[in-house]
Design an enzyme around this catalytic site. Structure first.
Site, short mmCIF file in Angstrom:
data_model
loop_
_atom_site.label_atom_id
_atom_site.label_comp_id
_atom_site.label_asym_id
_atom_site.label_seq_id
_atom_site.Cartn_x
_atom_site.Cartn_y
_atom_site.Cartn_z
CE1 TYR A 55 13.08 31.92 4.91
CE2 TYR A 55 13.37 29.42 4.33
CZ TYR A 55 13.11 30.77 3.83
OH TYR A 55 12.63 31.08 2.86
CE LYS A 86 -0.13 -0.58 4.97
NZ LYS A 86 -0.47 -1.32 5.97
#
Ligand SMILES: *Cc1c(COP(=O)(O)O)cnc(C)c1O
Length: 361
Positions: free
Chosen positions: A257, A36
């Protein structure tokens, strides 16, 4: 021709090797391989082809759409839909594709009972032995078995249950679930399936008619504190990018940042072309390692969308263009997952469609 920026290299021979490890652990069991979520981010179709070549008995996917992708690629192996079908149309499509439908709830029973009684339908029943996510109460096993008589077109493939704590060797829950499941199944015919990767690795008594490994087929360990290599598995994926800038930053200056990292001395800082938009989790803190020329160098400052910055003091010769491994040989995905406060599962599935895939083996 653009140069691939971030590459996930998937070694299909490692996946076949890992299936052989599953076979060695559970030689009496059939193997339903969980592929999956696009084969846990490895690419469901190539993974399915490799496992089918190696003789896997069946696949497990989450939903009809995932199974349709496999059938469209020519995969003819048995496929079970772990969450079953969501509508009558899905059931008809699933039957037409020869898929096996897990029935985990009464509404799905009703839905399937409304199909034309002549069309054959392969079904699994899912029982809830204590995880309390999907499944019928154990006490309903007998009545489910009897309900089969009303649906001669249903071909029962087996009975599934799922373990909640198989990765915890100290938890009494696994044995309690197995005992309760076996008791509920007493006298009821049909194949049984209990174990995911952790169940089949750590709990021999869970290696029954079918095992359902996922993670370990990709070479990662389902057990905390162990790597895939510790369990004789071969990691199948390596994720790599490259340095796109290397420059000295002065003592006292900050990087990235939020200016969260301050250079303690004048130092070489490298910029790697990979970020959270590729699947490198922003939560990775300063200190989390990447691998350059086989040397662990720490990430410094914040992970940004397209880039990370690394401390090159341990690697003065590092230069623009050098490959940088995010996880793979020499840097186990389990270790990176620990830095990110998550599991290998989530790192694998978190790779985005900006990553280029390359298959070997
Ligand atoms: C995903 C899944 C598996 C495989 O689990 P792993 O931990 O990856 O081995 C097995 N059974 C069910 C029901 C699943 O949803």
């Amino acid at each position: 021709m653009p140069i691939p920026r971030v590459t996930a290299t998937v070694d299909l021979s490692a996946i076949r090797h890992n299936l052989s490890r599953v076979r060695a652990l559970a030689p009496q069991s059939k193997v339903m391989a969980a592929i999956k979520a696009d084969g846990y981010g490895h690419g469901a179709v190539p993974v399915a082809q490799a496992l089918a070549d190696a003789g896997v008995d069946a696949f497990a996917v989450a939903c009809l759409e995932e199974a349709m992708t496999l059938r469209a690629a020519g995969i003819s192996t048995r496929i079970a839909l772990l969450e079953g079908v969501l509508s009558r149309d899905e059931a008809i499509e699933a039957a037409a594709l020869g898929l096996e439908i897990v029935i985990h709830d009464r509404w799905q029973l009703d839905l399937l009972a409304s199909l034309p009684p002549e069309s054959p339908l392969a079904v699994w029943f899912k029982l809830d032995s204590g995880m309390h996510r999907l499944g019928f109460p154990l006490a309903e096993a007998q009545s489910l078995n009897e309900a089969l008589r009303d649906h001669p077109n249903w071909q029962l493939q087996g009975w599934i249950t799922h373990l909640a704590c198989a990765d915890d060797l100290t938890s009494p829950m696994t044995q309690a679930q197995i005992t309760a499941f076996e008791a509920a199944m007493d006298g009821i015919p049909g194949a049984r399936s209990i174990a995911n990767s952790a169940g089949l690795t750590a709990w021999p008594q869970a290696r029954v008619d079918w095992v359902r490994p996922g993670l370990m087929l990709y070479g990662a360990s389902p057990m905390p504190g162990q790597t895939g290599a510790d369990l004789g598995l071969k990691p199948a994926m390596e994720v790599a990018s490259r340095l796109i800038a290397v420059h000295p930053i002065a003592a006292g200056e900050t990087v990235g940042y939020g200016a969260t990292f301050t250079c303690p001395e004048t130092m070489q800082v490298g910029v790697v072309a990979v970020g959270y938009a590729d699947g490198v989790h922003r939560i990775l803190p300063t200190g989390a390692p990447v691998l350059i020329h086989g040397v662990r160098v720490p990430i410094i400052g914040r992970v940004s969308m397209d880039m990370i910055t690394v401390d090159l003091r341990r690697l003065p010769q590092a230069a623009v263009g050098d490959p940088v491994t995010l996880w793979g040989a020499g840097l186990p995905v389990e270790e990176v997952a620990t830095w990110a406060g998550t599991l290998a599962y989530e790192l694998f599935c978190g790779l985005t469609n900006r990553v280029h895939y390359r298959y070997t083996g």
